[in-house]
Design an enzyme around this catalytic site. Structure first.
Site, PDB file in Angstrom:
ATOM      1  N   HIS A 215       0.806  -1.231   0.000  1.00 25.52           N
ATOM      2  CA  HIS A 215       0.000   0.000   0.000  1.00 25.52           C
ATOM      3  C   HIS A 215       0.834   1.275   0.000  1.00 25.52           C
ATOM      4  CE1 HIS A 215       0.167   1.176   4.324  1.00 25.52           C
ATOM      5  NE2 HIS A 215       0.137  -0.107   4.591  1.00 25.52           N
TER       6      HIS A 215
ATOM      7  N   GLU B 267      -4.817   2.459   2.896  1.00 24.83           N
ATOM      8  CA  GLU B 267      -4.894   1.309   3.799  1.00 24.83           C
ATOM      9  C   GLU B 267      -5.057   1.793   5.229  1.00 24.83           C
ATOM     10  OE1 GLU B 267      -3.677  -1.904   6.524  1.00 24.83           O
ATOM     11  OE2 GLU B 267      -2.695   0.020   6.315  1.00 24.83           O
ATOM     12  N   GLU B 268      -4.375   2.896   5.546  1.00 23.48           N
ATOM     13  CA  GLU B 268      -4.285   3.346   6.940  1.00 23.48           C
ATOM     14  C   GLU B 268      -5.552   4.019   7.451  1.00 23.48           C
ATOM     15  OE1 GLU B 268      -1.929   2.382   8.654  1.00 23.48           O
ATOM     16  OE2 GLU B 268      -0.078   2.274   7.509  1.00 23.48           O
TER      17      GLU B 268
ATOM     18  N   ASP C  74       6.283   0.702   6.306  1.00 18.71           N
ATOM     19  CA  ASP C  74       4.812   0.572   6.280  1.00 18.71           C
ATOM     20  C   ASP C  74       4.232   1.657   5.377  1.00 18.71           C
ATOM     21  OD1 ASP C  74       2.174  -0.053   6.773  1.00 18.71           O
ATOM     22  OD2 ASP C  74       2.111   0.963   8.702  1.00 18.71           O
TER      23      ASP C  74
ATOM     24  N   ASP D 189       2.705  -6.453   3.735  1.00 18.86           N
ATOM     25  CA  ASP D 189       2.439  -5.268   4.564  1.00 18.86           C
ATOM     26  C   ASP D 189       2.951  -5.472   5.987  1.00 18.86           C
ATOM     27  OD1 ASP D 189       1.552  -2.817   5.458  1.00 18.86           O
ATOM     28  OD2 ASP D 189      -0.555  -3.394   5.583  1.00 18.86           O
TER      29      ASP D 189
ATOM     30  N   HIS E  97       4.567   3.143  12.494  1.00 19.49           N
ATOM     31  CA  HIS E  97       3.764   4.325  12.879  1.00 19.49           C
ATOM     32  C   HIS E  97       4.509   5.282  13.811  1.00 19.49           C
ATOM     33  CE1 HIS E  97      -0.496   2.633  11.779  1.00 19.49           C
ATOM     34  NE2 HIS E  97       0.418   2.284  10.890  1.00 19.49           N
TER      35      HIS E  97
END
Lengths: 266, 266
Positions: A83, A129-130, A95, A157, A229
């Protein structure tokens, strides 16, 4: 207030959703959560919080889709994917920039080796995606009539750590058809095939829920949640050799499925 | 702009002095320095910097000094020390809260074991190590007449990692007198005695320069510069067992010197 769910001890708060959105909410770095815990054990604690988030109106984003057309059944599709979007305080290298690179590499490797698959290999860089999965939802909606023509959906992912193998959601027949492929990946060390009851990836979930065999790369994720993140999700966290191993794993599994005489059984 | 000199890859800029103070200056986290390097290789790079430091007028601070009086020669002094101040973005747990705790523990351990030294054991928590050394300069100035009565000066200012032994600046005679003490520390694993040509600690430097035998604890510092002068210098970085080992090392070396029949030779 929640204690950061990340695994590093570098005072990096891990970010993500907070619900309900109408209540002010924040994640504290582990060190600050520890401090508050110690203070709270001694009496009343007062916090001064400055929270600056805004909810902006939705903007248009796009999935990026590229097909390496199949030589015999171009209408039949094997998806390889990662993604595009990421949390904005880092750079989204693990990510999921890595996943996008791995999926693109699969197609690039086939081109470089002059391997033309029987079915179409479709590279998808998913958007959103997030923040709710708008990209994969839109894909499933737009392609609803062709879902049956999707032979398999593969996703990466979980970073760019060494690929140990694959988690799959598919029928025992499909697993049996896939197992010999793992022999090819012995030199890379990607030989695990683990059945899961849920989709092995969040972006391929609508396809998997519609019955498409789903595959996710199992990465060595021991350090993944140190960086996930956070502001430290940057390119230096991607080891080139391990990225290459992932590209090999994705290319082998994607090509094997796209080259089988009969589509992977449902 | 300098690349952060810290050793962690968690996008933590290491802070410290920038000279000359009249020129705007900043340290970049390693990841951001890497990015700029990559961009610069491709062409001209423009940066937008928001720097907010201020130089405030000096304020009065204090060294904190406590004496465990010697039974025979209270006027003769063995210093055990760490420093009180720290860089303000973390909490100064390893730099140098640990050193202060280790020095205080040395005196506390002697009290608890009912060991009364022959000479005075002086615990000093130095002020202003980080910003110019005003504390140790003031001490040297105030006590100029008694410098000769300082038998040794011991310091801990490299965190709370396992103590491997001591770096010393002293005469060969003094080293020879100290060497048997290391046998006592065999169970703690603090047996290294390393001669240095410079002061083995920054706060004891004025004393060492005046001829006082100087001793610094050699800590296992493999992770020290991961955290030093960053927001992540917090209490969780101090391992209680390793802190106790340091307290033991400081107490043994301090007591041994403060209990010798004759002062450590110059």
């Amino acid at each position: 207030l929640i204690r950061s769910v990340g695994s590093a001890d570098y005072r990096l708060p891990h970010t993500g959703f907070s619900y309900p959105a109408s209540v002010p909410a924040a994640a504290l770095a582990a060190e600050d959560a520890d401090l508050i815990e110690h203070l709270a054990a001694q009496g009343r604690v007062r916090l001064h919080l400055t929270l600056t988030p805004q909810t902006l109106p939705d903007a248009t984003g796009y999935n990026v889709v590229a097909d390496l057309k199949g030589s015999e059944h171009p209408e039949q599709i094997v998806v390889v994917s990662g993604h595009l979007d990421s949390w904005d305080l880092g750079r989204g290298a693990i990510d999921d920039g890595a996943g996008v690179a791995i999926a693109m590499s699969a197609a690039e490797l086939l081109q470089r080796l002059h391997l033309r698959p029987r079915y179409t290999l479709r590279v998808i860089a998913w958007m959103d995606e997030e923040n709710g999965g708008g990209g994969h939802d839109a894909y499933a909606k737009t392609h609803v009539a062709e879902i049956a023509a999707h032979i398999a959906a593969i996703e990466s992912d979980a970073g760019a750590g060494h690929p140990l193998g694959f988690s799959v959601k598919m029928s025992p027949k499909a697993v049996a058809a896939l197992r010999p492929v793992l022999d090819v990946l012995q030199p890379v060390g990607s030989t695990v095939l683990r059945n899961t009851s849920v989709s092995p990836g969040s972006d391929i979930e609508p396809l998997v829920d519609a019955g498409v065999p789903g595959i996710g790369i199992i990465q060595d994720s021991r350090r993944y949640f140190d960086y996930h993140h956070t502001a430290a999700d940057t390119l230096d966290k991607v080891d080139p050799q391990q990225l290459r191993e992932n590209a090999a794993a994705m290319a082998v599994i994607g090509y094997a499925i796209a080259a089988m005489p009969e589509p992977l059984p449902r």
